[in-house]
Design a protein around this motif. Structure first.
Motif, PDB file in Angstrom:
ATOM      1  N   ILE A  41       0.845  -1.203   0.000  1.00 15.01           N
ATOM      2  CA  ILE A  41       0.000   0.000   0.000  1.00 15.01           C
ATOM      3  C   ILE A  41       0.879   1.251   0.000  1.00 15.01           C
ATOM      4  N   ARG A  42       1.839   1.285   0.895  1.00 12.05           N
ATOM      5  CA  ARG A  42       2.699   2.473   1.007  1.00 12.05           C
ATOM      6  C   ARG A  42       3.523   2.679  -0.265  1.00 12.05           C
ATOM      7  N   GLN A  43       4.062   1.592  -0.811  1.00 11.83           N
ATOM      8  CA  GLN A  43       4.888   1.681  -2.020  1.00 11.83           C
ATOM      9  C   GLN A  43       4.088   2.236  -3.199  1.00 11.83           C
ATOM     10  N   HIS A  44       2.918   1.660  -3.457  1.00 15.55           N
ATOM     11  CA  HIS A  44       2.127   2.082  -4.617  1.00 15.55           C
ATOM     12  C   HIS A  44       1.477   3.448  -4.388  1.00 15.55           C
ATOM     13  N   ALA A  45       1.091   3.733  -3.154  1.00 20.84           N
ATOM     14  CA  ALA A  45       0.524   5.051  -2.854  1.00 20.84           C
ATOM     15  C   ALA A  45       1.560   6.143  -3.085  1.00 20.84           C
ATOM     16  N   GLN A  46       2.790   5.877  -2.709  1.00 25.21           N
ATOM     17  CA  GLN A  46       3.848   6.860  -2.935  1.00 25.21           C
ATOM     18  C   GLN A  46       4.119   7.016  -4.433  1.00 25.21           C
ATOM     19  N   ALA A  47       4.178   5.904  -5.149  1.00 22.62           N
ATOM     20  CA  ALA A  47       4.459   5.949  -6.584  1.00 22.62           C
ATOM     21  C   ALA A  47       3.393   6.727  -7.351  1.00 22.62           C
ATOM     22  N   TYR A  48       2.137   6.600  -6.927  1.00 27.35           N
ATOM     23  CA  TYR A  48       1.039   7.256  -7.656  1.00 27.35           C
ATOM     24  C   TYR A  48       0.466   8.466  -6.922  1.00 27.35           C
ATOM     25  N   GLU A  49       1.166   8.906  -5.883  1.00 21.16           N
ATOM     26  CA  GLU A  49       0.789  10.112  -5.132  1.00 21.16           C
ATOM     27  C   GLU A  49      -0.661  10.075  -4.650  1.00 21.16           C
ATOM     28  N   ASP A  51      -3.115   9.071  -1.145  1.00 19.39           N
ATOM     29  CA  ASP A  51      -3.103   8.901   0.306  1.00 19.39           C
ATOM     30  C   ASP A  51      -3.165   7.404   0.622  1.00 19.39           C
ATOM     31  N   PRO A  52      -2.137   6.855   1.258  1.00 19.88           N
ATOM     32  CA  PRO A  52      -2.123   5.415   1.526  1.00 19.88           C
ATOM     33  C   PRO A  52      -3.266   4.963   2.442  1.00 19.88           C
ATOM     34  N   LEU A  53      -3.727   5.847   3.305  1.00 19.83           N
ATOM     35  CA  LEU A  53      -4.813   5.459   4.203  1.00 19.83           C
ATOM     36  C   LEU A  53      -6.147   5.402   3.459  1.00 19.83           C
ATOM     37  N   LEU A  54      -6.272   6.168   2.377  1.00 23.65           N
ATOM     38  CA  LEU A  54      -7.456   6.056   1.528  1.00 23.65           C
ATOM     39  C   LEU A  54      -7.430   4.709   0.811  1.00 23.65           C
ATOM     40  N   VAL A  55      -6.266   4.316   0.323  1.00 24.26           N
ATOM     41  CA  VAL A  55      -6.124   3.006  -0.322  1.00 24.26           C
ATOM     42  C   VAL A  55      -6.507   1.909   0.674  1.00 24.26           C
ATOM     43  N   ALA A  56      -5.986   1.997   1.895  1.00 22.96           N
ATOM     44  CA  ALA A  56      -6.278   0.999   2.931  1.00 22.96           C
ATOM     45  C   ALA A  56      -7.773   0.957   3.246  1.00 22.96           C
ATOM     46  N   ALA A  57      -8.413   2.117   3.326  1.00 18.27           N
ATOM     47  CA  ALA A  57      -9.850   2.166   3.633  1.00 18.27           C
ATOM     48  C   ALA A  57     -10.669   1.543   2.508  1.00 18.27           C
ATOM     49  N   ILE A  58     -10.280   1.795   1.279  1.00 20.69           N
ATOM     50  CA  ILE A  58     -11.000   1.212   0.146  1.00 20.69           C
ATOM     51  C   ILE A  58     -10.831  -0.307   0.146  1.00 20.69           C
ATOM     52  N   ILE A  59      -9.626  -0.770   0.416  1.00 20.54           N
ATOM     53  CA  ILE A  59      -9.417  -2.223   0.484  1.00 20.54           C
ATOM     54  C   ILE A  59     -10.274  -2.824   1.593  1.00 20.54           C
ATOM     55  N   ARG A  60     -10.319  -2.166   2.736  1.00 19.33           N
ATOM     56  CA  ARG A  60     -11.117  -2.675   3.863  1.00 19.33           C
ATOM     57  C   ARG A  60     -12.586  -2.818   3.463  1.00 19.33           C
ATOM     58  N   VAL A  61     -13.117  -1.812   2.785  1.00 21.29           N
ATOM     59  CA  VAL A  61     -14.519  -1.843   2.392  1.00 21.29           C
ATOM     60  C   VAL A  61     -14.743  -2.831   1.243  1.00 21.29           C
ATOM     61  N   GLU A  62     -13.839  -2.851   0.284  1.00 23.66           N
ATOM     62  CA  GLU A  62     -14.017  -3.690  -0.896  1.00 23.66           C
ATOM     63  C   GLU A  62     -13.869  -5.178  -0.598  1.00 23.66           C
ATOM     64  N   GLY A 113      -5.389  -0.612  -8.557  1.00 27.69           N
ATOM     65  CA  GLY A 113      -6.397   0.186  -7.852  1.00 27.69           C
ATOM     66  C   GLY A 113      -5.875   1.553  -7.460  1.00 27.69           C
ATOM     67  N   THR A 114      -4.621   1.618  -7.056  1.00 29.27           N
ATOM     68  CA  THR A 114      -4.018   2.889  -6.652  1.00 29.27           C
ATOM     69  C   THR A 114      -3.779   3.776  -7.865  1.00 29.27           C
ATOM     70  N   TRP A 115      -3.354   3.191  -8.963  1.00 28.47           N
ATOM     71  CA  TRP A 115      -3.208   3.965 -10.205  1.00 28.47           C
ATOM     72  C   TRP A 115      -4.558   4.575 -10.584  1.00 28.47           C
ATOM     73  N   TYR A 116      -5.616   3.770 -10.462  1.00 33.01           N
ATOM     74  CA  TYR A 116      -6.965   4.241 -10.796  1.00 33.01           C
ATOM     75  C   TYR A 116      -7.396   5.373  -9.858  1.00 33.01           C
ATOM     76  N   LEU A 117      -7.085   5.261  -8.584  1.00 30.15           N
ATOM     77  CA  LEU A 117      -7.402   6.349  -7.647  1.00 30.15           C
ATOM     78  C   LEU A 117      -6.674   7.632  -8.033  1.00 30.15           C
ATOM     79  N   ASN A 118      -5.429   7.512  -8.482  1.00 28.06           N
ATOM     80  CA  ASN A 118      -4.675   8.680  -8.949  1.00 28.06           C
ATOM     81  C   ASN A 118      -5.367   9.292 -10.160  1.00 28.06           C
ATOM     82  N   TRP A 119      -5.801   8.453 -11.065  1.00 24.46           N
ATOM     83  CA  TRP A 119      -6.488   8.929 -12.269  1.00 24.46           C
ATOM     84  C   TRP A 119      -7.799   9.631 -11.877  1.00 24.46           C
TER      85      TRP A 119
END
Length: 192
Positions: A41-49, A51-62, A113-119
């Motif tokens: 999560i942290r690696q891909h969130a940083q690469a695609y700028e 928020d890693p906690l948003l990624v984590a929250a989406i994974i939790r819900v999904e 998923g993180t790339w898509y969130l960046n988009w």
């Protein structure tokens, strides 16, 4: 064990639990709201700028951090991407075509998923609520709702979103995001 002895043991366990909650509420909170695949999560969130906690929250819900699961509608992987969306992301993001069939790999699912969130972040000018809605309902639908003035893109007026599932989804993602932010922001070097 006698009835009274069982009650004492239960009472002692309950008191211990309550004390632990007050003494180390962050530890209990992290136990109740864990983040798995932290490194990815942290690696891909940083690469695609993102928020890693948003990624984590989406994974939790999904998917609640479960791999190899699919929804009734056909979404798959940790970040529950639809097949058409996955295909589009792989093409638009110039990812390896093998990624289309590798969503059971947590790192691949998180990266796509993180790339898509960046988009979505770019599409909705950083509007987090619209980004979350777009992740659930699709960017096209959310854009139409906003353009047709069915919804103004704000949390305050999210009750006007035509899809009840999306309204509920936004609430759930933001709930976990706020929990994660409270528990993990400091450890992850983020502003509180």
């Amino acid at each position: 064990m006698s009835f009274w002895r069982k009650k004492r043991v239960f009472a002692l366990l309950f008191i211990t639990f309550v004390i632990l909650m007050f003494i180390s509420s962050d530890k209990v909170g992290k136990w109740l709201y864990p983040i798995r695949y932290e490194e990815e999560i942290r690696q891909h969130a940083q690469a695609y700028e993102v928020d890693p906690l948003l990624v984590a929250a989406i994974i939790r819900v999904e998917s609640n951090y479960k791999t190899n699961i699919s929804s009734k509608k056909g979404a798959y992987g940790l970040m529950q991407l639809m097949p058409d969306t996955t295909e589009w992301i792989v093409d638009a993001g110039k990812f390896s075509p093998s990624f289309k069939n590798d969503l059971d790999n947590p790192s691949v699912s998180i990266e796509l998923g993180t790339w898509y969130l960046n988009w979505l972040h770019k599409e909705f000018n950083g509007n987090t609520v619209a980004i979350i809605a777009g992740y659930n309902a699709g960017q096209g639908k959310v854009t139409r709702w906003i353009q047709n003035r069915e919804w103004d893109g704000t949390l305050e007026n999210s009750n006007s979103i035509p899809y009840g599932e999306t309204r509920h989804y936004i609430q759930r993602v933001l709930y976990y995001y706020n929990k994660y932010h409270k528990l993990y922001a400091k450890d992850w070097g983020m502003a509180s």
